[in-house]
Design an enzyme around this catalytic site. Structure first.
Site, short mmCIF file in Angstrom:
data_model
loop_
_atom_site.label_atom_id
_atom_site.label_comp_id
_atom_site.label_asym_id
_atom_site.label_seq_id
_atom_site.Cartn_x
_atom_site.Cartn_y
_atom_site.Cartn_z
N ARG A 103 0.86 -1.20 -0.02
CA ARG A 103 0.02 -0.07 -0.08
C ARG A 103 0.93 1.36 0.00
NH1 ARG A 103 -1.84 0.54 4.46
NH2 ARG A 103 -1.08 -1.37 5.34
N HIS A 151 -9.98 -4.12 12.16
CA HIS A 151 -8.99 -4.66 11.52
C HIS A 151 -8.52 -5.98 12.25
CE1 HIS A 151 -4.65 -4.46 9.40
NE2 HIS A 151 -5.50 -5.06 8.64
N ARG A 175 1.70 -11.89 -2.40
CA ARG A 175 0.23 -12.20 -1.88
C ARG A 175 -0.55 -13.45 -2.66
NH1 ARG A 175 -1.66 -9.28 2.88
NH2 ARG A 175 -0.02 -7.94 3.26
N SER A 179 -0.67 -5.20 9.89
CA SER A 179 0.16 -6.23 8.94
C SER A 179 1.42 -7.03 9.44
CB SER A 179 0.59 -5.11 7.86
OG SER A 179 0.99 -6.00 6.56
N LYS A 233 -8.75 -2.55 0.94
CA LYS A 233 -8.69 -1.63 2.02
C LYS A 233 -9.29 -0.31 1.90
CE LYS A 233 -5.62 -3.40 4.93
NZ LYS A 233 -6.02 -5.01 5.31
N ASP A 275 -9.36 -10.62 7.82
CA ASP A 275 -8.92 -9.24 7.77
C ASP A 275 -9.85 -7.98 8.08
OD1 ASP A 275 -6.38 -7.85 7.51
OD2 ASP A 275 -7.63 -6.77 5.67
N LYS A 284 -2.79 -12.63 11.64
CA LYS A 284 -4.20 -12.49 11.33
C LYS A 284 -4.40 -13.64 10.68
CE LYS A 284 -4.96 -8.20 9.96
NZ LYS A 284 -3.45 -7.75 10.05
N THR A 285 -3.96 -13.47 9.38
CA THR A 285 -4.40 -14.43 8.43
C THR A 285 -3.76 -15.98 8.76
OG1 THR A 285 -4.37 -12.74 6.60
CG2 THR A 285 -3.99 -15.16 5.92
#
Ligand code: ADP
Ligand code: PEP
Ligand code: MN
Length: 530
Positions: free
Chosen positions: A55, A214, A317, A232, A195, A251, A236-237
């Protein structure tokens, strides 16, 4: 199906052709025909994004008008004038005219009472496929009555002009809440689109009393849902995809009177050094037709993937529909949570792998949003940098953190949720000396927290942070539970812990007026050296 898109007609844009709501196979075919992508062994679609592989947070602007003047937290959001936005929009219209473009009508949000119908306009076929994977695809009857309430236009080949558009570079993410629109230009990192939907929901949902987060979420047959907040790279994932649990999402979620709900319908996992052993469910998606692999290196002859190769990006990704994960929820919804976990990748190696938080401590850590970044991959660079990103998602939070914080505080109290802090960062010393916490150990500790057994062990109070840390957990090497004892040099540990405590205190000063005494008292205290 009509090939009209209301927003384009309204704007007076006449593209050469419009591919509306095309399904996966057709988007695959055209992205290959257009030379946007290649196919990997196993069938995944492989793309490269060039210069931008993550990003562009500094190129994101929010339009400052009479309304947002009062509703947006301008300390944390760069502003754009309505005039600059209008010029930018005119230039996007000119840019789109005469092109072959793609449109997807999708929902952001699985909660039928709180979802946002979005139209996503793309230049690239693979972007259209990406967002179809990531958001929630309407049923045929939902398509028939679909009424879009938000528009995202993403043109990677558009170049913003700082003099003309008030931007900082040729890259722009321009958010206009009054016009309910986001314009993205000059980057093809697909994460910007998802996002942007998140940013919109983070702005609109609090007015409906819904907490946007988030975080990832999973649950079980017993509906004992867990929330995993984290910036990030904190896990989480990775940690939400667990064979023993039902995945709700990886996410972005909302917390409403109806329970928890995914904003999305797909996942966006980091691919770098993905291990088949530690993350089998995510690994399997790299060998599946449909998965979009962004900046993953592939052998041009054999088309075998090399997930360890960071030549194109450290942030490579994979995007796939959530149905690619076995044991994922179709509805994207579950009940009220039992546990709330805050993930942090503490590269200083100071924080324990798990700690129990009081509600006030949870509020302190939520507003702080601490993690640490490792200093790139250069040899000899060993000093990590602390990052404090409020609500564990500063770049996506238009409103003042106290608005999200107050919503969260009330929900934690109302549903009597147990809160934990989990460091997935370094153990045995800081980055450069110690090692990253083994995923297996993190999972074992989380399982003990989620099944309730961790509430029955002995705890000690952490000298620096004041939270409660378990002393022994079945199936986990007790040594790692106390980070101080994993360092070769305990004096060095104390020094580093004191430094981190000071960083927390300095960062929290701006939130002190917004919280009560119990939250202020949750600040870490540097241990006085013996
Ligand atoms: N103990 C751990 N817990 C979670 N992730 C870990 C751990 N150790 C290493 N990792 C790696 O860290 C990264 C976590 O990233 P990810 O799950 O994508 O985070 P997020 O979704 O929060 O951005 C993954 O590449 C994962 O393999
Ligand atoms: C997609 C992103 O989120 P995360 O790394 O939290 O998965 C991102 O930050 O670009
Ligand atoms: Mn993630």
């Amino acid at each position: 199906m009509s090939d009209q898109v209301a927003i384009l007609a309204e704007l007076g844009v006449r593209p050469k052709s419009l591919r509306k709501n095309w399904k996966e196979a057709r988007l695959y075919e055209i992205s290959l025909a257009n030379g946007e992508a290649r196919v990997a062994s196993g069938g995944a679609l492989v793309v490269e994004t060039g210069q931008h592989t993550g990003r562009s947070a500094k190129d994101k602007f929010t339009v400052r008008d009479a309304t947002t003047e009062k509703t947006v937290w301008w300390d944390n959001n760069a502003s754009m004038t309505p005039e600059h936005f209008d010029v930018l929009l005119e230039d996007f219209k000119t840019h789109l005219a005469g092109q072959d473009i793609f449109a997807q009508e999708l929902f952001g949000g699985a909660d039928l009472d709180h979802r946002l119908p979005v139209t996503v306009i793309n230049e690239l076929a693979w972007h259209s496929l990406f967002i179809r994977h990531l958001l929630r695809v309407p049923t045929d009857s939902e398509y028939a009555s679909f009424k879009s309430e938000f528009t995202i236009i993403n043109c990677p080949t558009f170049r913003a002009d700082p003099a003309r558009h008030g931007t900082r570079s040729e890259t722009v993410i321009a958010v206009n809440f009054a016009k309910r629109m986001v314009l993205i230009g000059g980057t093809s990192y697909a994460g910007e689109t998802k996002k942007s939907v998140f940013t919109a929901l983070n702005y609109y949902l609090p007015t409906q009393g819904v907490m946007p987060m988030h975080c990832s979420v999973n649950t079980s047959d017993k509906d004992d849902a867990a929330i995993f907040f984290g910036l990030s790279g904190t896990g989480k994932t990775t940690l939400s995809a667990d064979a023993s649990r039902i995945l709700i999402g990886d996410d972005e979620h909302g917390w409403s009177e109806n329970g928890l709900f995914n904003f999305e319908g797909g996942c966006y996992a980091k691919m770098i050094k993905l291990s088949a052993e530690a993350e089998p469910e995510i690994f399997a998606t790299t060998k599946q037709w449909g998965t979009v692999l962004e900046n993953v290196v592939m052998d041009p002859e054999t088309r075998e993937l090399d997930l360890d190769d960071a030549t194109l990006a450290e942030n490579s990704r994979g995007a796939y529909p959530i149905s690619a994960i076995p044991n994922a929820s179709e509805s994207g919804r579950c009940g009220q949570p039992k546990n709330l976990i805050m993930l942090t990748a503490d590269a200083f190696g100071v924080m324990p792998p798990i700690a129990k938080l009081t509600p006030a401590q949870a509020m302190y850590h939520f507003l702080s949003g601490y993690t640490a970044k490792v200093a790139g991959t250069e040899k000899g660079v060993t000093e990590p940098t602390a990052t404090f990103s409020t609500c564990f998602g500063g770049p996506f939070m238009p409103r003042h953190p106290s608005e999200y914080g107050n919503l969260l505080r009330d929900l934690i109290g109302k549903y009597d949720v147990d809160c934990w802090l989990v460091s997935t960062g370094w153990t045995g010393g800081p980055y450069g000396q110690g090692n990253r916490m083994p995923i297996k150990a993190t999972r074992a500790l989380l399982n003990a927290a989620l099944d309730g057994s961790l509430n029955n062990v002995n705890f000690r109070k952490d000298d620096t942070f004041g939270f409660m840390v378990p002393e022994a957990v079945p199936g986990v090497d007790s040594k790692i539970l106390n980070p101080r004892s994993t360092w070769a040099d305990t004096a060095a540990y104390d020094k580093q812990a004191a430094k981190l405590a000071d960083m927390f205190v300095a960062n929290f000063a701006k939130f002190e007026p917004y919280v009560d005494e119990t939250v202020r008292a949750s600040a870490p205290k540097a241990k006085t050296p013996a």
